[in-house]
Write a protein that holds these residues in place. Structure first.
Motif, PDB file in Angstrom:
ATOM      1  N   MET A   1      13.757  10.489 -17.413  1.00 43.74           N
ATOM      2  CA  MET A   1      13.841   9.444 -18.418  1.00 43.74           C
ATOM      3  C   MET A   1      12.461   8.995 -18.909  1.00 43.74           C
ATOM      4  SD  MET A   1      16.968   8.945 -19.141  1.00 43.74           S
ATOM      5  CE  MET A   1      16.882   7.381 -19.999  1.00 43.74           C
ATOM      6  N   LEU A   2      11.479   8.990 -17.999  1.00 41.39           N
ATOM      7  CA  LEU A   2      10.142   8.587 -18.411  1.00 41.39           C
ATOM      8  C   LEU A   2       9.558   9.558 -19.419  1.00 41.39           C
ATOM      9  CD1 LEU A   2       8.610   7.347 -15.031  1.00 41.39           C
ATOM     10  CD2 LEU A   2       9.285   5.971 -17.006  1.00 41.39           C
ATOM     11  N   ARG A   3       9.817  10.866 -19.205  1.00 37.49           N
ATOM     12  CA  ARG A   3       9.301  11.854 -20.139  1.00 37.49           C
ATOM     13  C   ARG A   3       9.928  11.655 -21.517  1.00 37.49           C
ATOM     14  NH1 ARG A   3       8.919  18.461 -19.445  1.00 37.49           N
ATOM     15  NH2 ARG A   3       8.445  18.900 -21.631  1.00 37.49           N
ATOM     16  N   GLU A   4      11.240  11.432 -21.550  1.00 34.18           N
ATOM     17  CA  GLU A   4      11.914  11.255 -22.828  1.00 34.18           C
ATOM     18  C   GLU A   4      11.409  10.004 -23.549  1.00 34.18           C
ATOM     19  OE1 GLU A   4      13.973  12.004 -19.963  1.00 34.18           O
ATOM     20  OE2 GLU A   4      13.657  14.084 -20.599  1.00 34.18           O
ATOM     21  N   ALA A   5      11.204   8.931 -22.787  1.00 32.48           N
ATOM     22  CA  ALA A   5      10.701   7.702 -23.398  1.00 32.48           C
ATOM     23  C   ALA A   5       9.302   7.910 -23.966  1.00 32.48           C
ATOM     24  CB  ALA A   5      10.692   6.578 -22.364  1.00 32.48           C
TER      25      ALA A   5
END
Length: 271
Positions: A1-5
């Motif tokens: 999720m951090l990468r997508e954000a």
């Protein structure tokens, strides 16, 4: 999720692409591919095989156009750059990895563009509460006609995000009007491809089905009611094996590829 954000916050994105959800869609697609790389591998290989065969049907040199280039997952970019003097990658936006990859290839040009020509008029209509736009057309590009053009999984996808915007902002619009708008986008895309290049090819998903244990539970057409001729190549795409999108059910797309868009266009009956 951090990468997508991080990708969502740092990817350069035109306002129109952000408004209609193309940035979020691109980020989600990249994340799904990372999760399902093995399941997608046969589809990716089939797409690249189709493109490699399609470009062998035209003379080398000249300019090539790739519409819907996306994250370049399905595109054999090096094959295209070796075959043509210039390759123009067209999409609503280009992710940073695509920009870096293109920067290493001197004959690649990136172009951010709405190939339908419908999004700006649609945004205006939604803002004003007016009827669906009818005065729109695919763009005219500098240097037309290209020697070769390729449409990558666009035919079925072009209406999706515009229709989602209509659902949010004009939920009472009759279904017949929505479908007529969707079919115009699809038909105009075929006409644009036929015009923009001396030779054009396309691949697109043609149907989708939900499976459980290999048995088909539900199937839907993905071509908006257009009776397309039989494809030159076809394959299956296991786009969302369980539990990617559903805990128990697998989502599979059928995909077709056509080497000559003009033959497709001539076979599709007019409205």
């Amino acid at each position: 999720m951090l990468r997508e954000a991080f990708e969502y916050l740092t990817t350069p994105c035109p306002p129109l692409a952000r408004r209609f959800g193309y940035l979020a869609e691109m980020v989600a697609l990249g994340a799904r591919h990372r999760r399902q790389r093995l399941a997608w591998a046969p589809h990716v290989a089939a797409c690249r095989r189709f493109v490699d065969q399609a470009i062998q049907r035209v003379e080398p040199g000249g300019r090539a156009l790739v519409a819907g280039s996306g994250l370049l997952i399905e595109i054999p970019l090096e094959s295209l750059t070796a075959r043509f003097d210039q390759v123009v990658l067209v999409d609503m936006l280009h992710a940073r990895p695509v920009r870096r990859r293109a920067a290493r290839l001197p004959n690649v040009r990136l172009l951010e563009l709405d190939v339908s020509g419908a999004l700006a008029p649609l945004a205006t209509a939604l803002d004003r509460g007016g009827p669906l736009p009818t005065a729109f057309a695919p763009p005219v590009l500098d240097g037309e006609p290209f020697r070769f053009a390729l449409s990558c999984n666009l035919l079925s996808q072009l209406p999706l995000l515009p229709l989602e915007a209509l659902e949010r902002h004009a939920p009472d619009m009759p279904e017949a009007e929505r479908m007529a708008f969707a079919r115009r986008l699809v038909r105009d895309h075929l006409g644009w491809l036929s015009r923009v290049a001396e030779r054009a090819a396309l691949f697109t998903d043609t149907d989708s089905c939900w499976l459980r244990g290999g048995d088909v539970l539900e199937a839907d057409d993905s071509t908006w009611g257009l009776a397309l001729p039989a494809p030159d190549m076809s394959w299956l795409w296991d786009i969302a094996p369980a539990p990617e999108q559903d805990r128990r059910h697998d989502l599979r797309h059928g995909v077709g590829g056509w080497f000559d868009v003009r033959k497709v266009t001539s076979a599709v009956p007019p409205c």
